[in-house]
Design a protein around this motif. Structure first.
Motif, PDB file in Angstrom:
ATOM      1  N   ARG A  24       0.836  -1.208   0.000  1.00 23.32           N
ATOM      2  CA  ARG A  24       0.000   0.000   0.000  1.00 23.32           C
ATOM      3  C   ARG A  24       0.872   1.260   0.000  1.00 23.32           C
ATOM      4  N   ASN A  25       1.924   1.254   0.808  1.00 27.78           N
ATOM      5  CA  ASN A  25       2.839   2.404   0.851  1.00 27.78           C
ATOM      6  C   ASN A  25       3.547   2.594  -0.483  1.00 27.78           C
ATOM      7  N   LEU A  26       4.004   1.501  -1.080  1.00 22.76           N
ATOM      8  CA  LEU A  26       4.673   1.589  -2.381  1.00 22.76           C
ATOM      9  C   LEU A  26       3.708   2.061  -3.467  1.00 22.76           C
ATOM     10  N   TYR A  27       2.444   1.605  -3.400  1.00 19.03           N
ATOM     11  CA  TYR A  27       1.462   2.045  -4.385  1.00 19.03           C
ATOM     12  C   TYR A  27       1.223   3.544  -4.293  1.00 19.03           C
ATOM     13  N   SER A  28       1.239   4.093  -3.088  1.00 20.35           N
ATOM     14  CA  SER A  28       1.069   5.538  -2.940  1.00 20.35           C
ATOM     15  C   SER A  28       2.190   6.283  -3.655  1.00 20.35           C
ATOM     16  N   LEU A  29       3.421   5.783  -3.522  1.00 13.66           N
ATOM     17  CA  LEU A  29       4.560   6.394  -4.215  1.00 13.66           C
ATOM     18  C   LEU A  29       4.434   6.241  -5.730  1.00 13.66           C
ATOM     19  N   TYR A  30       4.010   5.070  -6.162  1.00 12.64           N
ATOM     20  CA  TYR A  30       3.807   4.805  -7.596  1.00 12.64           C
ATOM     21  C   TYR A  30       2.761   5.752  -8.173  1.00 12.64           C
ATOM     22  N   PHE A  82       1.469  12.397 -15.077  1.00  8.28           N
ATOM     23  CA  PHE A  82       1.053  12.115 -16.452  1.00  8.28           C
ATOM     24  C   PHE A  82      -0.457  12.068 -16.635  1.00  8.28           C
ATOM     25  N   THR A  83      -1.217  12.292 -15.565  1.00  8.25           N
ATOM     26  CA  THR A  83      -2.671  12.261 -15.643  1.00  8.25           C
ATOM     27  C   THR A  83      -3.272  13.153 -14.567  1.00  8.25           C
ATOM     28  N   ALA A  84      -4.399  13.738 -14.888  1.00  4.71           N
ATOM     29  CA  ALA A  84      -5.119  14.555 -13.903  1.00  4.71           C
ATOM     30  C   ALA A  84      -6.125  13.707 -13.131  1.00  4.71           C
ATOM     31  N   LYS A  85      -6.195  12.417 -13.423  1.00  3.02           N
ATOM     32  CA  LYS A  85      -7.176  11.530 -12.806  1.00  3.02           C
ATOM     33  C   LYS A  85      -6.817  11.107 -11.384  1.00  3.02           C
ATOM     34  N   LEU A  86      -5.576  11.312 -10.977  1.00  9.46           N
ATOM     35  CA  LEU A  86      -5.135  10.872  -9.657  1.00  9.46           C
ATOM     36  C   LEU A  86      -5.079  12.063  -8.707  1.00  9.46           C
ATOM     37  N   GLU A  87      -5.711  11.890  -7.566  1.00  5.42           N
ATOM     38  CA  GLU A  87      -5.719  12.955  -6.565  1.00  5.42           C
ATOM     39  C   GLU A  87      -5.241  12.404  -5.231  1.00  5.42           C
ATOM     40  N   ILE A  88      -4.594  13.269  -4.494  1.00  7.50           N
ATOM     41  CA  ILE A  88      -4.107  12.885  -3.177  1.00  7.50           C
ATOM     42  C   ILE A  88      -5.283  12.818  -2.199  1.00  7.50           C
ATOM     43  N   GLY A  89      -5.241  11.848  -1.290  1.00  7.49           N
ATOM     44  CA  GLY A  89      -6.299  11.690  -0.302  1.00  7.49           C
ATOM     45  C   GLY A  89      -6.162  12.680   0.842  1.00  7.49           C
ATOM     46  N   GLU A  90      -7.185  12.734   1.656  1.00  7.19           N
ATOM     47  CA  GLU A  90      -7.177  13.643   2.803  1.00  7.19           C
ATOM     48  C   GLU A  90      -6.053  13.331   3.783  1.00  7.19           C
ATOM     49  N   ASP A  91      -5.593  12.075   3.778  1.00  8.14           N
ATOM     50  CA  ASP A  91      -4.518  11.686   4.696  1.00  8.14           C
ATOM     51  C   ASP A  91      -3.126  11.979   4.125  1.00  8.14           C
ATOM     52  N   GLY A  92      -3.081  12.595   2.932  1.00  8.38           N
ATOM     53  CA  GLY A  92      -1.800  12.973   2.351  1.00  8.38           C
ATOM     54  C   GLY A  92      -1.153  11.901   1.512  1.00  8.38           C
ATOM     55  N   SER A  93      -1.869  10.824   1.176  1.00  9.61           N
ATOM     56  CA  SER A  93      -1.292   9.783   0.328  1.00  9.61           C
ATOM     57  C   SER A  93      -2.251   9.455  -0.809  1.00  9.61           C
ATOM     58  N   GLU A  97     -10.920   7.125 -20.063  1.00  5.60           N
ATOM     59  CA  GLU A  97     -10.787   8.472 -20.620  1.00  5.60           C
ATOM     60  C   GLU A  97      -9.335   8.940 -20.772  1.00  5.60           C
ATOM     61  N   GLU A  98      -8.403   8.003 -20.782  1.00  8.52           N
ATOM     62  CA  GLU A  98      -6.980   8.320 -20.937  1.00  8.52           C
ATOM     63  C   GLU A  98      -6.444   7.639 -22.188  1.00  8.52           C
ATOM     64  N   PRO A  99      -5.724   8.373 -23.059  1.00  8.80           N
ATOM     65  CA  PRO A  99      -5.099   7.734 -24.215  1.00  8.80           C
ATOM     66  C   PRO A  99      -3.957   6.820 -23.753  1.00  8.80           C
ATOM     67  N   CYS A 100      -4.018   5.577 -24.202  1.00  8.66           N
ATOM     68  CA  CYS A 100      -3.025   4.578 -23.788  1.00  8.66           C
ATOM     69  C   CYS A 100      -2.430   3.879 -25.002  1.00  8.66           C
ATOM     70  N   LEU A 101      -1.255   3.308 -24.782  1.00 10.11           N
ATOM     71  CA  LEU A 101      -0.625   2.410 -25.753  1.00 10.11           C
ATOM     72  C   LEU A 101      -0.678   1.017 -25.170  1.00 10.11           C
ATOM     73  N   ILE A 102      -1.019   0.045 -26.026  1.00 13.51           N
ATOM     74  CA  ILE A 102      -1.050  -1.342 -25.598  1.00 13.51           C
ATOM     75  C   ILE A 102      -0.129  -2.128 -26.518  1.00 13.51           C
ATOM     76  N   GLN A 103       0.842  -2.800 -25.916  1.00 15.85           N
ATOM     77  CA  GLN A 103       1.725  -3.668 -26.682  1.00 15.85           C
ATOM     78  C   GLN A 103       1.407  -5.120 -26.329  1.00 15.85           C
ATOM     79  N   THR A 104       1.380  -5.961 -27.341  1.00 12.83           N
ATOM     80  CA  THR A 104       1.219  -7.400 -27.139  1.00 12.83           C
ATOM     81  C   THR A 104       2.402  -8.107 -27.789  1.00 12.83           C
ATOM     82  N   PHE A 105       2.835  -9.187 -27.142  1.00 15.43           N
ATOM     83  CA  PHE A 105       4.008  -9.920 -27.616  1.00 15.43           C
ATOM     84  C   PHE A 105       4.041 -11.281 -26.938  1.00 15.43           C
TER      85      PHE A 105
END
Length: 162
Positions: free
Chosen positions: A17-23, A30-41, A152-160
């Motif tokens: 969970r802590n690592l995901y907050s950093l990620y 790179f996106t406006a879709k992510l916002e910080i929570g009230e607890d600062g993470s 609602e985000e433009p993405c690239l998908i690679q398959t291999f």
């Protein structure tokens, strides 16, 4: 020094969970879709599902005994279409970036798990797009790429196949 992939135990989810907050903090550049929570993470709302649904597999990336990042692998039975695996998230702590550890972790995954893969990056996340394309070139992996709007985000998908 060597890299290992270690499946994250449910008792270790607080670390993930802590690592995901950093990620997510890094991804927020790179996106406006992510916002910080009230607890600062930043919060990944579906984290609990990793231990509830078969085929969603989080791994710590370790350098010797130290956790330096994580990888979220999607696999069957969660995946039901043509792909065997999907690298959903890949994160390396900043102090370890640019040293080849992420590439080594992915190559280790490819050695351990052969099959048809997909990788998705936000188009705006140029460092991720560059990382994957360089990895494909170095490993001699031929890939197909397409664009798709996801959440609602433009993405690239690679398959291999490896």
């Amino acid at each position: 020094m060597s890299i290992t992939l270690t499946k994250v135990k449910e008792s270790q989810k607080h670390i993930l969970r802590n690592l995901y907050s950093l990620y997510l903090h890094d991804l927020s550049a790179f996106t406006a879709k992510l916002e910080i929570g009230e607890d600062g993470s930043f919060h990944y709302e579906s984290l609990e599902r990793f231990w509830e649904i078969d085929g969603i597999s989080p791994y710590f990336i370790k350098l010797e005994t130290d956790i330096i990042g994580f990888l979220l692998l999607l696999e069957r039975p969660f995946l039901k279409k043509e792909n065997d695996f999907g690298v959903n998230d890949l994160f390396i702590l900043n102090q370890f970036k640019g040293k080849g550890w992420g590439r080594e972790a992915v190559n280790l995954l490819f050695e351990q798990r052969k099959g048809k893969y997909f990788v998705i990056e936000l188009e705006e996340n140029r460092p991720a797009v560059s990382f994957w394309k360089k990895l494909y070139a170095e490993a001699g992996i031929e890939y197909q790429e397409r664009q798709k709007v996801m959440d609602e985000e433009p993405c690239l998908i690679q398959t291999f196949t490896v």
